[in-house]
Design an enzyme around this catalytic site. Structure first.
Site, PDB file in Angstrom:
ATOM      1  N   CYS A 112       0.813  -1.227   0.000  1.00  0.00           N
ATOM      2  CA  CYS A 112       0.000   0.000   0.000  1.00  0.00           C
ATOM      3  C   CYS A 112       0.840   1.267   0.000  1.00  0.00           C
ATOM      4  O   CYS A 112       0.308   2.367  -0.172  1.00  0.00           O
ATOM      5  CB  CYS A 112      -0.950  -0.001   1.196  1.00  0.00           C
ATOM      6  SG  CYS A 112      -2.006  -1.439   1.203  1.00  0.00           S
ATOM      7  N   HIS A 249      -3.422   6.835   2.573  1.00  0.00           N
ATOM      8  CA  HIS A 249      -3.877   5.530   2.085  1.00  0.00           C
ATOM      9  C   HIS A 249      -5.265   5.222   2.645  1.00  0.00           C
ATOM     10  O   HIS A 249      -5.519   5.407   3.834  1.00  0.00           O
ATOM     11  CB  HIS A 249      -2.863   4.458   2.490  1.00  0.00           C
ATOM     12  CG  HIS A 249      -3.335   3.076   2.196  1.00  0.00           C
ATOM     13  ND1 HIS A 249      -3.836   2.710   0.962  1.00  0.00           N
ATOM     14  CD2 HIS A 249      -3.406   1.960   2.980  1.00  0.00           C
ATOM     15  CE1 HIS A 249      -4.178   1.433   1.004  1.00  0.00           C
ATOM     16  NE2 HIS A 249      -3.938   0.964   2.205  1.00  0.00           N
ATOM     17  N   ASN A 279     -10.145  -0.743   0.154  1.00  0.00           N
ATOM     18  CA  ASN A 279      -8.692  -0.555   0.135  1.00  0.00           C
ATOM     19  C   ASN A 279      -8.148  -1.071  -1.206  1.00  0.00           C
ATOM     20  O   ASN A 279      -8.198  -2.271  -1.469  1.00  0.00           O
ATOM     21  CB  ASN A 279      -8.098  -1.335   1.323  1.00  0.00           C
ATOM     22  CG  ASN A 279      -6.588  -1.262   1.405  1.00  0.00           C
ATOM     23  OD1 ASN A 279      -5.918  -0.854   0.466  1.00  0.00           O
ATOM     24  ND2 ASN A 279      -6.049  -1.680   2.534  1.00  0.00           N
TER      25      ASN A 279
HETATM   26  N1  ACO Z   1     -18.173  -9.409   9.367  1.00  0.00           N
HETATM   27  C1  ACO Z   1     -18.622  -9.688  10.594  1.00  0.00           C
HETATM   28  N2  ACO Z   1     -17.822  -9.979  11.627  1.00  0.00           N
HETATM   29  C2  ACO Z   1     -16.488  -9.991  11.391  1.00  0.00           C
HETATM   30  C3  ACO Z   1     -15.954  -9.725  10.120  1.00  0.00           C
HETATM   31  C4  ACO Z   1     -16.848  -9.420   9.076  1.00  0.00           C
HETATM   32  N3  ACO Z   1     -16.441  -9.133   7.825  1.00  0.00           N
HETATM   33  N4  ACO Z   1     -14.611  -9.807  10.177  1.00  0.00           N
HETATM   34  C5  ACO Z   1     -14.307 -10.124  11.455  1.00  0.00           C
HETATM   35  N5  ACO Z   1     -15.440 -10.246  12.186  1.00  0.00           N
HETATM   36  C6  ACO Z   1     -15.583 -10.554  13.598  1.00  0.00           C
HETATM   37  C7  ACO Z   1     -14.382 -11.333  14.131  1.00  0.00           C
HETATM   38  O1  ACO Z   1     -14.566 -12.714  13.901  1.00  0.00           O
HETATM   39  C8  ACO Z   1     -14.411 -10.971  15.591  1.00  0.00           C
HETATM   40  O2  ACO Z   1     -15.402 -11.778  16.226  1.00  0.00           O
HETATM   41  P1  ACO Z   1     -15.120 -12.400  17.698  1.00  0.00           P
HETATM   42  O3  ACO Z   1     -14.933 -11.188  18.586  1.00  0.00           O
HETATM   43  O4  ACO Z   1     -16.367 -13.168  17.940  1.00  0.00           O
HETATM   44  O5  ACO Z   1     -13.880 -13.208  17.519  1.00  0.00           O
HETATM   45  C9  ACO Z   1     -14.935  -9.539  15.620  1.00  0.00           C
HETATM   46  O6  ACO Z   1     -15.580  -9.333  14.346  1.00  0.00           O
HETATM   47  C10 ACO Z   1     -13.852  -8.503  15.819  1.00  0.00           C
HETATM   48  O7  ACO Z   1     -12.809  -8.737  14.881  1.00  0.00           O
HETATM   49  P2  ACO Z   1     -11.504  -7.866  14.883  1.00  0.00           P
HETATM   50  O8  ACO Z   1     -10.585  -8.383  13.818  1.00  0.00           O
HETATM   51  O9  ACO Z   1     -10.982  -7.762  16.266  1.00  0.00           O
HETATM   52  O10 ACO Z   1     -12.099  -6.460  14.431  1.00  0.00           O
HETATM   53  P3  ACO Z   1     -11.434  -5.025  14.488  1.00  0.00           P
HETATM   54  O11 ACO Z   1     -12.305  -4.125  15.243  1.00  0.00           O
HETATM   55  O12 ACO Z   1      -9.980  -5.086  14.827  1.00  0.00           O
HETATM   56  O13 ACO Z   1     -11.531  -4.574  12.944  1.00  0.00           O
HETATM   57  C11 ACO Z   1     -10.287  -4.410  10.890  1.00  0.00           C
HETATM   58  C12 ACO Z   1     -10.896  -5.334  11.942  1.00  0.00           C
HETATM   59  C13 ACO Z   1     -11.402  -3.632  10.218  1.00  0.00           C
HETATM   60  C14 ACO Z   1      -9.573  -5.254   9.847  1.00  0.00           C
HETATM   61  C15 ACO Z   1      -9.318  -3.421  11.537  1.00  0.00           C
HETATM   62  O14 ACO Z   1      -8.440  -4.114  12.403  1.00  0.00           O
HETATM   63  C16 ACO Z   1      -8.500  -2.654  10.527  1.00  0.00           C
HETATM   64  O15 ACO Z   1      -8.994  -1.856   9.765  1.00  0.00           O
HETATM   65  N6  ACO Z   1      -7.169  -2.821  10.497  1.00  0.00           N
HETATM   66  C17 ACO Z   1      -6.300  -2.105   9.606  1.00  0.00           C
HETATM   67  C18 ACO Z   1      -6.249  -2.718   8.252  1.00  0.00           C
HETATM   68  C19 ACO Z   1      -5.356  -1.867   7.346  1.00  0.00           C
HETATM   69  O16 ACO Z   1      -5.177  -0.687   7.572  1.00  0.00           O
HETATM   70  N7  ACO Z   1      -4.757  -2.409   6.331  1.00  0.00           N
HETATM   71  C20 ACO Z   1      -3.918  -1.560   5.508  1.00  0.00           C
HETATM   72  C21 ACO Z   1      -2.844  -2.209   4.951  1.00  0.00           C
HETATM   73  S1  ACO Z   1      -3.354  -3.356   3.774  1.00  0.00           S
HETATM   74  C22 ACO Z   1      -2.028  -3.632   2.712  1.00  0.00           C
HETATM   75  O17 ACO Z   1      -0.948  -3.134   2.865  1.00  0.00           O
HETATM   76  C23 ACO Z   1      -2.261  -4.589   1.599  1.00  0.00           C
END
Ligand code: ACO
Length: 324
Positions: A112, A249, A279
């Site tokens: 990214c 980004h 993204n």
């Molecule tokens: N739909 C419903 N529930 C979901 C989904 C979904 N799509 N995905 C995960 N969950 C559930 C999980 O199973 C978990 O359930 P549990 O508590 O029962 O285990 C719960 O939701 C919470 O999951 P987390 O992964 O802890 O959710 P979080 O609040 O951390 O959000 C996210 C996840 C959106 C991915 C966040 O961490 C994020 O945006 N991170 C940054 C990503 C990023 O910036 N990437 C950029 C670089 S990418 C690159 O370089 C290619």
């Protein structure tokens, strides 16, 4: 002394829109979860077009908008983590398709951060005084990297491409930059790992799908990247207030909200379009830049100061401050 300037911008996205509701039909997720956690409502998913097809559409637009011919181009740098093939490079495919016979062309991979790393590289070519014009394109088909049964990653990404024409100028437009990598934290974002396959090797094929420790990446963005952006501003001739826009980004709207607070700038200075595209990795910043120009926020008249910052796999992060 030669200088470089961004003189034209363009973007292109595949036609097919996949909404959060569409995803909820094929996996256990909901619009409520995706929108509240990420700010994403829909993304473009390619039916037939490859990374090279998207990039070629951007390259053609850049030539058309700027009124220059492909033969005037000295180079094409394509930032991508989803090339059509490792050989030839996707940049070479674009070069052939637009007829940029004189241009050297290569792909650059920094996930990214790819577009910011590519733009910085291109600026060095131009400021060497040996090259006058080049295209810098970020193009991705992230849809091919995903395990579509893994809801924790499949809902986050989309396909698209954007790019700029970089040209020689007699004035300085690139005011500050900072490029960074930390390979020791690479495990929190991986894709496309390859194994040894010869009859003389003994190795299991690694899992090639995109894998992400979302929380670790989130923390990295709001801690390391925000700090690096602040430092880059401090080392530049400008203050945060003097920046017109910060184009970051597009991974997650909550990252942008926190970033604005940490950097100490008005949230309105951080435009967002991940709502429509998700993204798109190396394509996200040039798509956003091009949309800002279309919407009249950025005028391309050399009077505005903008900061571009990419961050992601590697880990990598890169920030540039330019007048545009
Ligand atoms: N739909 C419903 N529930 C979901 C989904 C979904 N799509 N995905 C995960 N969950 C559930 C999980 O199973 C978990 O359930 P549990 O508590 O029962 O285990 C719960 O939701 C919470 O999951 P987390 O992964 O802890 O959710 P979080 O609040 O951390 O959000 C996210 C996840 C959106 C991915 C966040 O961490 C994020 O945006 N991170 C940054 C990503 C990023 O910036 N990437 C950029 C670089 S990418 C690159 O370089 C290619």
């Amino acid at each position: 002394m030669a200088f470089a300037k961004i003189s034209q911008v363009a973007h292109y996205v595949p036609e097919q829109i996949v909404t959060n509701e569409d995803l909820a039909q094929v996996m256990d997720t909901s619009d409520e979860w995706i929108s509240s956690r990420t700010g994403i409502k829909e993304r473009r998913i390619s039916k037939t077009e490859s990374t090279g097809d998207l990039a070629t559409a951007v390259a053609k637009q850049l030539l058309e908008k700027s009124g220059i011919s492909a033969e005037e181009l000295d180079f094409i740098i394509l930032a991508t983590m989803t090339p059509d093939s490792m050989m030839p490079s996707t940049a070479a495919r674009v070069q052939a398709r637009i007829g940029a016979r004189k241009a050297f062309a290569f792909d650059l991979t920094a996930a990214c951060s790819g577009f910011t790393f590519a733009l910085s590289t291109a600026e060095k070519f131009i400021s060497s005084g040996r090259f006058g014009k080049g295209l810098v394109i970020g193009s991705e088909t992230m849809s091919k990297t995903l395990d579509w049964t893994d809801r924790s990653t499949a809902v986050l990404f989309g396909d698209g491409a954007g790019g700029v024409l970089l040209e020689a100028s007699d004035k300085q437009h690139f005011l500050a930059e900072s490029l960074n990598s930390d390979g020791s934290r690479s495990e929190c974002l991986t894709y496309g790992q390859t194994g040894l396959t010869s009859p003389f090797s003994v190795q299991e094929n690694p899992d090639a799908f995109l894998k992400m420790d979302g929380r670790a990446v989130f923390d990295f963005a709001i801690r390391d990247v925000a700090k690096s952006i602040k430092n880059t501003i401090e080392e530049s001739p400008l203050s945060a207030e003097e920046l017109d826009y910060l184009l970051l980004h597009q991974a997650n709207i909550r990252i942008l909200d926190k970033m604005a607070r940490k950097i100490g700038v008005d949230r309105d200075k951080l435009p967002a379009n991940m709502t429509k595209y998700g993204n798109t990795s190396a394509a996200s910043i040039p798509i956003l830049l091009s949309e800002c120009v279309e919407e009249g926020l950025i005028r391309l008249d050399g009077s505005q100061k903008i900061l571009l910052s990419g961050f992601g796999g590697g880990l990598t992060w890169g920030t540039l401050i330019v007048t545009i």
